[in-house]
Design an enzyme around this catalytic site. Structure first.
Site, PDB file in Angstrom:
ATOM      1  CB  SER A 194     -11.309  -5.239   7.737  1.00 24.60           C
ATOM      2  OG  SER A 194     -11.221  -4.004   8.399  1.00 24.60           O
TER       3      SER A 194
ATOM      4  NE  ARG B  21      -4.008  -2.024   1.726  1.00 21.10           N
ATOM      5  CZ  ARG B  21      -4.976  -2.362   2.527  1.00 21.10           C
ATOM      6  NH1 ARG B  21      -5.221  -1.636   3.599  1.00 21.10           N
ATOM      7  NH2 ARG B  21      -5.731  -3.407   2.266  1.00 21.10           N
TER       8      ARG B  21
ATOM      9  NE  ARG C  34      -3.443   2.824  13.282  1.00 21.46           N
ATOM     10  CZ  ARG C  34      -3.476   4.140  13.405  1.00 21.46           C
ATOM     11  NH1 ARG C  34      -2.550   4.761  14.126  1.00 21.46           N
ATOM     12  NH2 ARG C  34      -4.417   4.852  12.839  1.00 21.46           N
ATOM     13  CG  HIS C  35      -0.631   2.849   8.738  1.00 19.59           C
ATOM     14  ND1 HIS C  35      -1.094   3.631   9.766  1.00 19.59           N
ATOM     15  CD2 HIS C  35      -1.734   2.336   8.121  1.00 19.59           C
ATOM     16  CE1 HIS C  35      -2.427   3.605   9.774  1.00 19.59           C
ATOM     17  NE2 HIS C  35      -2.839   2.827   8.787  1.00 19.59           N
TER      18      HIS C  35
ATOM     19  CD  GLU D 235      -9.087  -1.908  10.554  1.00 18.02           C
ATOM     20  OE1 GLU D 235      -9.409  -0.709  10.493  1.00 18.02           O
ATOM     21  OE2 GLU D 235      -8.990  -2.657   9.566  1.00 18.02           O
TER      22      GLU D 235
ATOM     23  CD  GLU E 239      -1.971   2.571   4.278  1.00 19.22           C
ATOM     24  OE1 GLU E 239      -2.761   3.466   4.631  1.00 19.22           O
ATOM     25  OE2 GLU E 239      -1.961   1.443   4.770  1.00 19.22           O
TER      26      GLU E 239
ATOM     27  NE  ARG F  77      -2.080  -1.949  11.603  1.00 21.77           N
ATOM     28  CZ  ARG F  77      -3.006  -1.146  11.110  1.00 21.77           C
ATOM     29  NH1 ARG F  77      -4.272  -1.286  11.482  1.00 21.77           N
ATOM     30  NH2 ARG F  77      -2.683  -0.198  10.253  1.00 21.77           N
TER      31      ARG F  77
END
Ligand code: ATP
Ligand code: MG
Length: 429
Positions: free
Chosen positions: A355, A211, A219-220, A352, A213, A403
């Site tokens: 999902s 990703r 956390r990313h 999180e 991002e 995570r």
């Protein structure tokens, strides 16, 4: 020629080896030269043992740079040392590879190194028992997850990471040149795993997500590992049960069978596991409103809101039944209330972890959802055609494995549980 094979690891030295010849191999951690003899601490992957060096080997041993790779023969004897019940009285001391005199970090951890320096020298950092314990736990966690899923009749699959078009639409994709065309790195195996329920019924994949991002958080990462699951003829609550089982089994393994590594990792982790609370999105809004955090139905739970919720629910909890409009096009609505979706996240405090949800399996409804979300069904034609081949109702999830490891080892930064993290700044080593 030096025999490079060991007969024993350091943690195998025991009473019934006393008086016997052994060969141990590893890295020199410490040398204490007291004149006529020297004590050398040799570390291997199982721990450390003490070597007593005298005679011919002495001048070689005391000159050995720390962290050099060595193999040693000798006799096992009981030791008076505080840290070692046994020691090896050396008859042959061979250096296999000399370490540099100046190392980039102190892998014993006695001198604390900055985390960037440790990441730059990750392979050496792993010689630190605390760091090694974290990554052994990571490996054990993957094993438990694979075992659990196999027992539940899931087949492990591998789907392509080089793809020709954006799989879920939208931003965050890394693109690159591919033989005069444009290609992308897969953001997730979502569409493939859904298609594979046609043939396999139940599939899982443990692989990287990419990703683009531009986030600077603990956390990313731009590359991370997810455990992806998809199962035919299941609803989203079945997947919630499965997630609870997966997390419970990993925790059980750590608590009951990996105590030594959990202690070595030395971080505050939460291995007290009971049933996981299941809240709905609307219950979360109520709880937040009581805390003075007013959100309207349909608002996403912001970082601040999740941090608030995380103070109320300190461990694991599920948030179910999110507003449909917050979820991707493939998520199924709730039959009794189409404002809501059959979706869930697993949270740990504010973080999180998972999902998931029930997916649409009807091609017309899927097409109309694509259009509603501003996507072009034509660019999903390869995916959509599988929906005309008897697509079963199905549900699934993606679990951010890094995570989960943060939570279970008590690490505060995802970079502590990933060997070679990739983020906006870091592309090496
Ligand atoms: P977030 O809102 O935290 O950025 P997300 O909702 O975008 O996550 P999903 O698309 O739901 O993420 O991906 C599934 C799981 O993958 C997440 O629940 C999370 O555990 C993990 N994950 C997502 N993005 C990252 C990232 N950049 N680095 C590490 N793990 C991630
Ligand atoms: Mg998510």
């Amino acid at each position: 020629m030096v025999d490079i094979h060991r007969t024993h690891y350091s943690n195998q030295l025991s009473d019934n080896l006393v008086g016997q010849q052994v060969r141990v191999a590893g890295w020199v951690e410490d040398i204490r030269d007291i004149g006529k003899l020297a004590f050398v601490v040799l570390r291997d992957v199982t721990g450390a043992c003490q070597l007593v060096v005298t005679g011919e080997s002495l001048p070689v041993a005391v000159q050995t740079p720390r962290q050099s790779a060595v193999v040693v023969s000798g006799t096992v004897q009981k030791s008076k040392a505080r840290d070692f019940p046994y020691e090896v009285k050396v008859t042959e001391f061979s250096i296999l590879a000399k370490a540099a005199n100046q190392l980039p970090i102190d892998p014993t951890g006695r001198v604390e190194s900055a985390s960037d320096k440790r990441l730059d020298a990750r392979a050496l950092d792993l010689r630190n028992p605390r760091v090694a314990a974290i990554f052994r736990l990571r490996s054990a966690g993957l094993e438990v997850i694979r075992d659990t899923l196999r027992k539940e009749n899931f087949s492990e699959v591998n789907t392509p990471k080089i793809i020709g078009s954006a799989s879920e639409g939208g931003a965050n994709l890394f693109g690159f040149d591919y033989f005069k065309r444009k290609a992308y790195l897969a953001q997730s195996p979502q569409l493939y795993k859904e298609q594979l329920t046609l043939g396999f019924d139940r599939v899982f994949e443990i692989g990287p997500y990419f990703r683009a991002e531009n986030s600077h958080t603990v956390r990313h990462l731009t590359e991370f590992i997810s455990v992806d699951v998809e199962a035919a003829f299941t609803d989203y609550t079945d997947i919630i049960d499965l997630v609870e089982k997966l997390v419970g089994n990993v925790i059980g393994e750590f608590r009951d069978k990996r105590k030594a590594d959990v202690e070595l990792a030395g971080l505050e982790s939460d291995l007290s596991f009971t049933k996981i609370d299941r809240l709905t999105y609307e219950q979360c809004l109520d709880e937040l409103s009581k805390e003075g955090e007013k959100l309207e139905f349909g608002d996403d739970l912001s970082d601040a809101a999740l941090r608030r919720l995380g103070e109320i629910h300190r461990g694991f909890y599920f948030i179910m039944d999110w507003p449909l409009k917050l979820k991707p096009f493939y998520i199924h609505e709730k039959e009794d209330d189409p404002r809501l979706s059959k979706s869930f996240d697993l949270q740990y405090g504010y973080l999180e972890l998972v999902s998931g949800g029930r997916r649409l399996h009807d091609s017309d409804r899927l097409k109309s959802r694509l259009v509603k979300q501003g996507l072009n069904p034509a660019s999903f034609s390869d995916h959509l055609k599988a929906f005309d081949w008897g697509m079963p109702p199905h549900s699934g999830m993606g679990l951010g494995f890094d995570r989960l490891m943060m939570v279970l080892t008590g690490a505060q930064n995802i970079r502590d549980v990933v060997l070679y993290p990739r983020d906006t700044e870091r592309l090496t080593p």
